[in-house]
Every structure is written in structure tokens, then in C-alpha cells.
Design a protein around this motif. Structure first.
Motif, PDB file in Angstrom:
ATOM      1  N   LYS A  46       0.812  -1.221   0.000  1.00 56.62           N
ATOM      2  CA  LYS A  46       0.000   0.000   0.000  1.00 56.62           C
ATOM      3  C   LYS A  46       0.845   1.271   0.000  1.00 56.62           C
ATOM      4  O   LYS A  46       0.300   2.369  -0.124  1.00 56.62           O
ATOM      5  N   ASN A  47       2.159   1.099   0.158  1.00 52.41           N
ATOM      6  CA  ASN A  47       3.051   2.263   0.229  1.00 52.41           C
ATOM      7  C   ASN A  47       3.507   2.634  -1.185  1.00 52.41           C
ATOM      8  O   ASN A  47       4.266   1.880  -1.809  1.00 52.41           O
ATOM      9  N   PRO A  48       3.106   3.795  -1.721  1.00 53.88           N
ATOM     10  CA  PRO A  48       3.462   4.151  -3.104  1.00 53.88           C
ATOM     11  C   PRO A  48       4.932   4.504  -3.296  1.00 53.88           C
ATOM     12  O   PRO A  48       5.432   4.476  -4.420  1.00 53.88           O
ATOM     13  N   SER A  49       5.632   4.797  -2.196  1.00 58.03           N
ATOM     14  CA  SER A  49       7.045   5.190  -2.321  1.00 58.03           C
ATOM     15  C   SER A  49       8.004   4.023  -2.138  1.00 58.03           C
ATOM     16  O   SER A  49       9.212   4.195  -2.311  1.00 58.03           O
ATOM     17  N   LEU A  50       7.505   2.872  -1.773  1.00 62.08           N
ATOM     18  CA  LEU A  50       8.360   1.690  -1.576  1.00 62.08           C
ATOM     19  C   LEU A  50       7.890   0.591  -2.512  1.00 62.08           C
ATOM     20  O   LEU A  50       6.747   0.143  -2.443  1.00 62.08           O
ATOM     21  N   LEU A  51       8.750   0.187  -3.415  1.00 63.42           N
ATOM     22  CA  LEU A  51       8.450  -0.814  -4.439  1.00 63.42           C
ATOM     23  C   LEU A  51       7.187  -0.436  -5.235  1.00 63.42           C
ATOM     24  O   LEU A  51       6.203  -1.195  -5.285  1.00 63.42           O
TER      25      LEU A  51
END
Length: 867
Positions: free
Chosen positions: A94-99
């Protein structure tokens, strides 16, 4: 042994993995019956967790394929750790900045705390679960890009030994054995929990802080216990502490072994006991501690049991209250509680771990799948709609996230490594030709490279990175077991041990918050008060169990006269330690004395031999005109007797305390006397041969060369050569008195150093040469007629003489101290008696006992009769 294990595991891996059929299709050869959870994704991360305590293996009949093992005794806390990994992957997705644009999936398996099951699960992770796929090279994306786990050290050692061959990264959240820091053996192993090497140092910091230098040690019979105990012994000694006892907790919980361990604990004066163990090994001992009422001990717990709830009971509070322990760093994970409550079972058989959890949580059973559970005689049916919020178990308790927090960090470490791998710029990559990994199909060994360089901070504020050995930064919480209001034990954090902190602040403790079970006072330190008696020294024990000191006796020639001597004092050169080794006394001086039995015996033999020579001389002198004496060259006979008398008397120079003059004379007199004797015998032999030759027509002139003057001159010339040898020896390297301590350290052997080995060898060699020549001539003349039978007696006498001196050399060299002198005296006496008896006894026999045969007619008659 380790190489064999690797080979066996490698072949097991290949046998179970996919095989290539003749059609070029890769087909999976079999399935394991494993409890697990799964979720598909672009990249799959594997996980191994201890969700069950016990593995049951069916009996083997060897008539059919065995049934798969099954697991029992569900562990809610371990299932929370597995769910924490699921939560972390969900959070990363759910994290757009990680992977970004990458979805992570997972395959999680239960190892049931059994190596066989753990290895089956690891094999399933790396070989995949697809039945088959068509590719001649069997190439494709790896089933899992990395593995989180295994939590056990022994399991991690075995699994990483195989996964390391293929550089599959493995990040454990609970395996602490220091042996796993070996990068050569485990090149792709990482962990988010500190190594036991750090844990031991943290333990020692606590002991050092409270001044506890006298402790006992218990450890479990596994890799975790062995390596931790070894490190503990070394580190404790470095800070000046001592280990009074070191006992291994039995693997099979044998009651006799446990009673023996308790006896050691009770007999010890150490009041602080350090324990490196898991709950399974330690619980039987603690049960016996309660039964036998063993109190008055300060327990120091390792991270494997410092927070274990199985000991937090009212029954154990009087014995374990006040325990201090090391626990892995507690963390907080926002949103985890809500995530845990949202779990729901489904019907997918690959998610059977969730269904088993649900059945154990609510005491029910699904109509299909899962193990049947009987509750109060009735079978409940699970609906899947039961309310987790109403439960209160370790699964939903997020107040003490330790192992779960480490699992969370392990997933994020892999995510950051994959993220860095995806950010690689072509032409600037770390691999061959500055290349980057294939974003679509990254290989595990490429992930290992980026994992080694991971460096990030969690939302809780903890820094995560790995050193060159794959170990995480060491931070521990110091735990204290305190009583609850209801009389049970609660665990409180009272300090922190931070290996990365500045010097002097490694350990931080709130001592006011610590509960002691010794009248609320800090336990006293039982120091080593052992004192050693005089004559011993205090040394630290080298073997296990280690005590503060051993009282070892001082060595020979050393003393100690205090009760706390660390080193013994070496006595001066001419002194030695007394029997109690508390005083130096003069060394005993040893030499062949006239007062000891051996000296008396040899002196008596010497005087007897001299008297016999004198007696024979008197007999020969009184009967000098008789045929027997006249026929045997009376002048040479008297010369032989005189030299033999000197040989017997020279023995007296060898006995008594050596003096300079006795050392110089003993070998000179001995050498000259024997040469005079042997040269006289040699001339006698030559005269015998000459007389026989002159009786024949062809040898009428033989005796003119062996007249009296020639005989005397020959003897004197041969003797003079020995005199020259002795003179040169005495003037260049004279024998001198010497105090020798090499034979026996506790004594001084007073002896005569020969000075020159060459001189002594020439003296003996010259005597041996004359004896050999005499023996050879006498032997050749042994068959002369009886009226000239002197050659037979000379042959026998020289045979005795040579045999004695041949035996003398090795006996002399191998004899120590005064016994070397005794050997030399014995050789002189034996050879002298041999010559005296062999040559003169037959003549004295005729002269004294058979005078009727001492006539010219009788002598000539024997010759005539034989003709």
C-alpha cells in the motif's frame, strides 16, 4: 561432518525438486503436507514460523508409503509473528514510495519446531508448488525471492547450509547462535535479532554493573546453548569474573540429571545463576526448584525465556521473583492490532494455517479440513463469523512486540533491498559489466548484494542495517520479573543495553524500579574466598566447570609460603623445595660413598681382589722353582699379578666424594694398570707361541727374538704409549669434579667430568686393541700340546675380559649419576677377577692340591702320553 550434511541436504533438495522429463517439461515430483498461508504477487517472499509446538510422526511399517507427520499444540504468539509478516507485506504493497508498481506475495509455512518439517517447508519454498511448466532449461522466476526465518538456530544452520549454495537470502528474526555469523559457511544468511555473542556481552555488562563476579551457569543441550556458554566463559573471565559451575540441561528432561543439577546449584556458594535456554529445557528444572524449595538465587535469563509467560505463575514467584533477563528489543507497530482482528478464514486448502488457528482460538471445528476438537464432549462447528475482538490471547496482545517486531523488520529489510535493486541505473550497476538485475526476473543472489547494504529506520525509530557478517545492531531490553497485585509474575523493562551506544553508556538501568526477591535488597555477591595452603598456588581452572581458583601444588624446586600466592617461587640453583614445598632446602649431594651399601660392597670386592693377588704372588714366590711356575714364565706372571693388584686398588679412587686429584688419577691409574696387565699377557702369549715354534726344526731361532730383555722392553713400550695418552689427556682437558643437576633435579650428583671424550675413548680403545690382539693370538694357539697349554687359559681369560668391556659401554652410557661410576667399577672388578681366575686358578690348584703333578716328569709325561 558439516560437509557431509551439506552434501546430503543438497541431494535431498535435488531429489525433491522438479525433474526434467524426456519431453522437456519440468514436473514436480511430490508434495509435502504442510500448514501454511499464501498470497500471490509479482515477487514472492517465503516465511518459516513455529506455529505448533509438537510434531507427531506416524509409525513406519516399511510396507507402504508413510503417512505425513502432523502438528499439535498451537502457539498463538508464534501465529501472531506470522501474521505480522503478512501485515508488513500488506503495508508495503500500500506504500506508493516503496516498491512502486511491484506487488509482494508470500508463502508462509509452519515448521512445528522440528528440523525435518522445517526442511520440508524450506524445500517447498525454493522448489515451488506448480505441478509442471514447459521449458527445456527449466528456467524461470524463482518460486521465492527470499525467506524470512527460520526462528531456530539449529534449523537455520541446516537450511542456510543448502540455501547458501544457491545464494538464496534468508533473514531470521529469532535465530541467535553466534555460529551463524560465519560468512564462509552461511554466505546468504542475515538476521534482525542480535547474535548471542552480543547477548553474552550484554549479560556480562549486567554482572559487571552489580559486581557479581561469582556465578553459576546453566545451558540447553543444543546449538543455542553450546555456543552461548562457550562465549560466556570467555567473556566472564575477561572482566575478572568466575564461573563456579557449568551444567547442561538434559535434552530428554531426565529426572536424575535434573536432580544432579539441583544438587550442584544447592552445594555452590554462587548466588547468581545465568541460564541460556529455551522454555522446553528449563521448565522441568524450575518445577523441581519449586518442589525442593530452592530459594536464595538470583536468576539471570537469556532472551529465549526472559519474557516467556509459562513461568509467570504464583507457584514460581517465590523462586523466580526478581529475575533479571535480556530480551530482544520491544517495538511498536501502528495498525497491527486492528489488522489482527480483521483476520477471517477461507476455504482455500493452502490457507489451512488460518483455519487451524480459528479452530484452536474458538474451540470449534470446520465441517471439512482441520483437525477435530472435542470441547466438553460436544463438537462445535466453526462458522467463520466468530468475534476475535472478544478474545484475550497472546495473538491479540501487541503490548510486548519482540519476535513479531523482528519479523516486521526482516520483511522491510527485504523490501528495501528489492527497492534498491529496482532503482538501479543501467550501466551503473554493481554486477558484471556494470549491469543491473532484471527487474522482471531478479535472482536471489542479486538480492543478497543489496540486502548487505540495507540501511533504514523503522516507524518506531529503530535503525536497521547489517554488518559484514549479516548481524543486526545489538539492542536489548533489560527485564525484571515483579509480582502482580494478584500474586503472579509480571515482566517490566528496567533498562537498555545498546552495543552501538557511546563508550560508558552501553548499559542504562533504572535501579529504583528493580524488584529484588531478597528482602527487597540487591543479592549479595558470593565472591571466591578460596585460599590455598602453603606449597600451592592459585590458578584459574581451565576445564569445565570453571571455579574461581584451583589450588595446584608448586612444581618440583618451587615453593610458596603464603595462602594467596598466584605464582610459585623457584628455588636457587643448589636448593630444592622441601616435601611441603614451603621452604627451599639445600639439595642432597649424591656420590658413591664408602658409607652406603653399594660403596661398601665394591670396596670389599676391591680389597679381596687385591688380597687374592697378593696371596697368589706369595704362592708363586714360594714355589718359584717348581716346574709349573717356571714353565709359565714366572717373571711375566709376577708382572701380571702386580698389574692386577693395581687394577683392584684403583677402584678405591672411584669411591668417595670426587676431588681434583682423584678425578685425574682414577682413569690414568686404571688405564695404565690394565695396559700393563694386558700387554704382559700379550707378551706371554707370544712367548708361548715362540717356544712351540723353537721346538720344531724350522723355528730353532724363534726364541732369540723373545728373550727376557725383549719381553720387558715390549711390555714397557706398550705401557708407555698408554702413559702418553693419559699425559696428553690430563694436560689438555683434565677430568674435574662437577656438580650435575641434569640427572635428578632434586639432587646434585657429584661426579668427575671426563673433560675430553676423545681422550677417554682413546684410553679405552687402546686397552681394547691390546685385548683383541691377545685374544686372537691365544685363540690361534689354543691347540698347542698340553705341556704348552697356557694359550688355552689366556684365550678364556681374554674372552671374559672382552665380553665385560663390550657390555660396559652401553651400560655406562645409560646409567645415571653415581650408578655410572658403579658400572665402571664393576667392569674393572669383573674383568680383573676374570683374568686372575682364568690364568692363575689352574696353576694354584696344581701347586696346592696336587703337588705330585708339579714335576717336570709329570708335565713331559702328559705330552708323551698323548703322542
Amino acid at each position: 561432518m558439516r560437509i557431509t550434511l551439506k552434501i546430503c541436504l543438497y541431494f535431498l533438495f535435488n531429489c525433491i525438486s522438479a525433474s526434467v522429463l524426456s519431453s522437456g517439461i519440468c514436473q514436480l515430483q511430490g508434495h509435502f503436507n504442510l500448514n501454511g498461508m499464501f498470497q500471490d504477487g509479482d515477487l514472492i517472499i517465503g516465511g518459516l514460523f513455529e506455529v505448533h509446538f509438537l510434531t507427531v510422526f506416524p509409525e513406519l511399517s516399511f510396507r507402504k508409503e508413510p503417512e505425513p507427520p502432523y502438528c499439535e499444540q498451537f502457539d498463538m504468539a508464534s501465529f501472531q509473528q506470522a501474521q505480522t509478516m503478512v501485515f508488513a507485506i500488506d503495508e508495503i504493497n500500500k506504500n506508493p514510495s516503496l516498491l512502486p508498481n511491484i506487488t509482494l506475495g508470500y508463502y508462509l509455512y509452519d515448521n512445528c519446531v522440528k528440523l525435518g518439517v522445517a526442511f520440508r517447508a524450506a524445500t517447498a519454498l525454493v522448489s515451488g508448488t506448480e505441478e509442471s511448466f514447459s521449458n527445456v532449461k527449466c528456467a524461470g522466476p524463482p518460486p521465492v525471492i527470499a525467506v524470512v526465518g527460520d526462528p531456530g538456530s539449529t534449523h537455520s544452520i541446516a537450511i542456510s547450509s543448502v540455501l547458501g549454495l544457491f545464494r538464496v537470502p534468508m533473514v531470521s528474526y529469532f535465530a541467535t547462535c553466534s555460529c551463524l555469523s560465519d560468512r564462509e559457511k552461511y554466505p546468504s544468511f542475515f538476521r534482525t535479532i542480535p547474535s548471542d555473542a552480543f547477548q553474552v556481552r550484554a549479560m556480562v555488562q549486567i554482572l559487571k554493573h552489580f559486581g557479581w563476579t561469582w556465578v553459576g551457569l546453566l545451558y540447553s543441550d543444543d546449538d543455542y546453548g553450546f555456543h552461548a556458554s562457550q562465549s560466556f566463559h570467555q567473556d566472564v573471565q575477561l572482566f575478572g569474573g568466575c564461573v563456579d559451575f557449568s551444567e547442561m540441561l538434559p535434552r530428554d528432561n531426565n529426572l536424575r540429571d535434573i536432580h544432579n543439577i539441583l544438587a550442584v546449584i544447592q552445594a555452590s556458594t554462587a548466588r547468581v545463576v545465568v541460564v541460556f535456554s529455551t522454555e522446553a529445557y528449563l521448565l522441568p528444572l524450575m518445577d523441581e526448584v519449586a518442589l525442593q524449595n530452592v530459594t536464595g538465587r538470583q536468576w539471570i535469563a537469556s532472551e529465549a525465556w526472559a519474557t516467556s509467560p509459562v513461568f509467570h505463575t504464583q507457584r514460581l514467584l517465590p523462586f523466580l521473583g526478581g529475575t533479571l533477563g535480556i530480551a530482544i528489543r520491544r517495538g511498536e507497530i501502528q495498525g497491527l492490532r486492528e489488522f489482527l482482528y480483521c483476520l477471517r478464514p477461507d476455504s482455500n486448502p493452502r490457507n489451512n494455517m488460518v483455519r487451524i488457528f480459528w479452530e484452536n482460538m474458538f474451540g470449534c471445528n470446520f465441517e471439512t479440513g482441520g483437525r477435530k476438537i472435542e470441547v466438553e464432549g460436544e463438537r462445535k462447528v466453526c462458522t467463520g463469523e466468530e468475534d476475535l475482538i472478544s478474545t484475550d490471547t497472546p495473538y491479540t496482545d501487541v503490548s510486548e512486540l519482540r519476535a513479531s517486531y523482528n519479523a516486521y523488520k526482516a520483511v522491510y529489510a527485504l523490501a528495501y533491498a528489492l527497492h534498491d535493486l529496482m532503482q538501479c541505473e543501467e550501466g551503473k550497476g554493481p554486477f558484471s559489466g556494470n549491469s543491473c538485475a532484471d527487474i522482471i526476473n531478479p535472482q536471489p543472489w542479486q538480492v543478497v548484494h543489496y540486502l548487505q547494504k540495507v540501511n533504514f529506520t523503522t516507524s518506531f525509530g529503530d535503525h536497521v542495517s547489517f554488518d559484514e557478517n549479516g548481524d543486526a545492531l545489538a539492542i536489548y531490553d533489560v527485564m525484571n520479573w515483579q509480582p502482580n497485585s494478584d500474586g503472579a509474575i509480571r515482566v517490566s523493562t528496567v533498562g537498555v543495553v545498546n552495543e552501538g551506544a557511546t563508550e560508558g553508556r552501553v548499559l542504562t538501568l533504572d535501579e529504583d524500579a528493580i524488584f529484588w526477591n531478597f528482602g527487597n535488597k540487591k543479592p549479595p555477591n558470593s565472591v571466591c574466598s578460596e585460599s590455598c595452603p602453603p606449597g600451592t598456588r592459585r590458578v584459574r581452572k581451565k576445564s569445565l566447570p570453571i571455579c574461581c581458583f584451583d589450588c595446584l601444588p608448586c612444581g618440583d624446586g618451587e615453593i610458596s609460603n603464603t595462602t594467596d600466592a598466584i605464582e610459585c617461587t623457584l628455588c636457587p640453583d643448589e636448593f630444592w623445595s622441601n616435601p611441603s614445598k614451603d621452604q627451599c632446602v639445600p639439595k642432597e649431594v649424591e656420590f658413591l660413598s664408602y658409607e652406603e651399601p653399594l660403596g661398601i660392597s665394591l670396596t670389599t670386592a676391591s680389597l679381596l681382589g687385591s688380597c687374592f693377588c697378593a696371596l697368589v704372588m706369595v704362592i708363586f714366590s714360594h714355589h718359584r722353582n717348581t716346574p709349573v711356575v717356571r714353565a709359565n714364565n714366572s717373571e711375566l706372571s709376577f708382572l701380571v699379578l702386580l698389574s692386577l693388584k693395581l687394577c683392584f686398588l684403583c677402584v678405591l679412587l672411584f669411591i668417595g666424594q670426587p676431588q681434583l686429584w682423584t678425578c685425574q688419577l682414577r682413569h690414568a691409574v686404571f688405564g695404565i694398570s690394565f695396559v700393563l696387565c694386558v700387554s704382559s699377557i700379550l707378551v706371554k702369549t707370544m712367548v708361548v707361541i715362540a717356544v712351540f715354534k723353537s721346538s720344531r726344526p724350522e723355528g730353532k731361532n724363534a726364541m732369540k727374538w723373545f728373550g727376557t730383555a725383549q719381553q720387558r722392553g715390549t711390555v714397557m713400550a706398550l705401557t708407555a704409549l698408554q702413559v702418553v695418552i693419559c699425559t696428553v689427556w690430563l694436560t689438555t682437558a683434565s677430568p674435574t669434579p662437577y656438580k650435575n643437576s641434569q640427572y635428578i633435579n632434586s639432587k646434585i650428583v657429584y661426579e668427575c667430568a671426563i673433560g675430553s671424550v676423545a681422550g677417554f675413548s682413546m684410553l679405552l680403545g687402546y686397552i681394547g686393541l691390546l685385548a683383541a690382539v691377545s685374544f686372537l693370538l691365544a685363540f690361534l694357539a689354543r691347540n698347542l700340546p698340553d705341556n704348552f697349554n697356557e694359550a688355552k687359559f689366556i684365550t678364556f681369560s681374554m674372552l671374559i675380559f672382552c665380553a665385560v668391556w663390550i657390555a660396559f659401554v652401553p651400560a655406562y652410557v645409560s646409567s645415571p649419576g653415581k650408578y655410572a661410576v658403579a658400572v665402571e667399577i664393576f667392569a674393572i672388578l669383573a674383568s680383573s677377577f676374570g683374568l686372575l681366575v682364568a690364568i692363575f686358578a689352574p696353576k694354584c690348584y696344581i701347586i696346592l692340591l696336587h703337588p705330585e703333578r708339579n714335576t717336570k716328569k709329570a708335565i713331559m709325561g702328559r705330552a708323551t702320553q698323548k703322542k
